[in-house]
Design a protein around this motif. Structure first.
Motif, PDB file in Angstrom:
ATOM      1  N   GLU A 124       0.848  -1.186   0.000  1.00 39.85           N
ATOM      2  CA  GLU A 124       0.000   0.000   0.000  1.00 39.85           C
ATOM      3  C   GLU A 124       0.881   1.232   0.000  1.00 39.85           C
ATOM      4  O   GLU A 124       1.683   1.444   0.912  1.00 39.85           O
ATOM      5  CB  GLU A 124      -0.921  -0.007   1.220  1.00 39.85           C
ATOM      6  N   ARG A 127       1.785  -3.440   3.869  1.00 42.89           N
ATOM      7  CA  ARG A 127       0.604  -3.352   4.737  1.00 42.89           C
ATOM      8  C   ARG A 127       0.409  -4.662   5.499  1.00 42.89           C
ATOM      9  O   ARG A 127       0.041  -4.663   6.675  1.00 42.89           O
ATOM     10  CB  ARG A 127      -0.629  -3.041   3.883  1.00 42.89           C
ATOM     11  N   TYR A 164      -7.427  -8.241   2.662  1.00 41.65           N
ATOM     12  CA  TYR A 164      -7.429  -7.252   1.567  1.00 41.65           C
ATOM     13  C   TYR A 164      -8.833  -7.078   0.997  1.00 41.65           C
ATOM     14  O   TYR A 164      -9.270  -5.941   0.729  1.00 41.65           O
ATOM     15  CB  TYR A 164      -6.466  -7.700   0.474  1.00 41.65           C
ATOM     16  N   GLY A 177      -2.779   2.910   5.923  1.00 41.28           N
ATOM     17  CA  GLY A 177      -2.911   1.872   6.933  1.00 41.28           C
ATOM     18  C   GLY A 177      -1.571   1.502   7.488  1.00 41.28           C
ATOM     19  O   GLY A 177      -0.548   1.896   6.969  1.00 41.28           O
ATOM     20  N   GLN A 178      -1.562   0.726   8.563  1.00 39.69           N
ATOM     21  CA  GLN A 178      -0.321   0.320   9.181  1.00 39.69           C
ATOM     22  C   GLN A 178      -0.010  -1.116   8.829  1.00 39.69           C
ATOM     23  O   GLN A 178      -0.883  -1.897   8.440  1.00 39.69           O
ATOM     24  CB  GLN A 178      -0.435   0.477  10.710  1.00 39.69           C
ATOM     25  N   VAL A 179       1.259  -1.448   8.978  1.00 42.07           N
ATOM     26  CA  VAL A 179       1.709  -2.791   8.640  1.00 42.07           C
ATOM     27  C   VAL A 179       1.106  -3.809   9.607  1.00 42.07           C
ATOM     28  O   VAL A 179       1.077  -3.614  10.804  1.00 42.07           O
ATOM     29  CB  VAL A 179       3.251  -2.877   8.703  1.00 42.07           C
TER      30      VAL A 179
END
Length: 264
Positions: free
Chosen positions: A223, A228, A240, A257-259
């Motif tokens: 992302e 992500r 996803y 977004g965060q990992v």
């Protein structure tokens, strides 16, 4: 043993606005120093950590512009990282943009030799594979003609036949390959399955999530050029699809977004 490892890898492109500057623009720019636009830095990939070991099948998914094809080209050595490191053990075979780079005035036989050499084949190896490549392409006497007379479908047939006449250690595939007409596509899909089975490592970019679910055991979700989520194919693809559905309901195309690291 084949392996691929990326450590804190980043890639930045420099985009210059004045590539086709006119004489007027140049003169005005010399008089008014602030007129000429400065090069723009585009951050394509950032902080990519990844390790793929022998026997693994990795899918790369994400929205358009997420950096999927860019990452694949970094793995292939086409782009050099701006930061971090890329370590590859094993011979890489890449299947993307396969119909580009033909010698237009050379005939089919000559292009088979040229492209095989570019793929790292020796003269003896080319000689051993020449007839098999020709037969798989089904181009017959057209191989005696210069490639500039070929239709688009004939070029793809020849390119695919050459590109897949290899025993890959690390196979990189960008999107689903369509090779020629429907009759030839059946052969092409069987050849692709055989290559994927023989490869020690396979890494593929695809928008076809169900194909990735069926072929890959691991999936990387990119992302905006960052990771992500990374983990088992089913978990990452489910996450996803849930994200994509929620984003669509909210009218968002590429929310941040965060990992997330999926459980093994």
């Amino acid at each position: 043993m084949a392996s691929v490892e990326l450590n804190n890898l980043g890639l930045t492109f420099t985009v210059r606005h004045d590539k086709h500057i006119t004489l007027k623009d140049f003169l005005v720019g010399r008089i008014f120093r602030g007129f000429t636009k400065k090069p723009m830095q585009v951050r394509a990939l950032s902080g990519i950590d990844l390790r793929v070991n022998e026997g693994e099948r990795l899918g790369i998914i994400g929205h358009n512009g997420a950096g999927k094809s860019t990452l694949l080209k970094v793995l292939a050595g086409i782009y050099q990282p701006s930061e971090g490191s890329r370590q590859v053990r094993g011979r890489i075979s890449s299947l993307f943009d396969i119909a580009l780079g033909f010698e237009q005035e050379a005939n089919g036989w000559e292009n088979i030799r040229f492209r095989c050499y570019l793929q790292g084949e020796t003269p003896a190896g080319v000689k051993a594979k020449l007839r098999e490549i020709a037969e798989f392409s089904e181009l017959g006497d057209f191989l005696n003609m210069p490639v500039r007379y070929y239709s688009a479908g004939m070029r793809v047939r020849l390119a695919f036949s050459i590109a897949t006449a290899i025993d890959p250690e690390i196979l990189l595939v960008d999107e689903v390959l369509s090779a020629g007409d429907l009759a030839f596509q059946g052969k092409a899909h069987r050849r692709m399955r055989e290559m994927m089975a023989k490869a020690q490592i396979m890494i593929m970019v695809s928008h076809d999530l169900e194909a990735a679910r069926g072929v890959c055991n691991q999936v990387l979700w990119l992302e905006h050029g960052t990771v992500r989520m990374l983990g088992p194919a089913g978990q990452v693809i489910d996450a996803y699809q849930e994200w994509a559905g929620t984003a669509q309901q909210r009218g968002e195309s590429n929310p941040g977004g965060q990992v997330v690291q999926a459980a093994a």
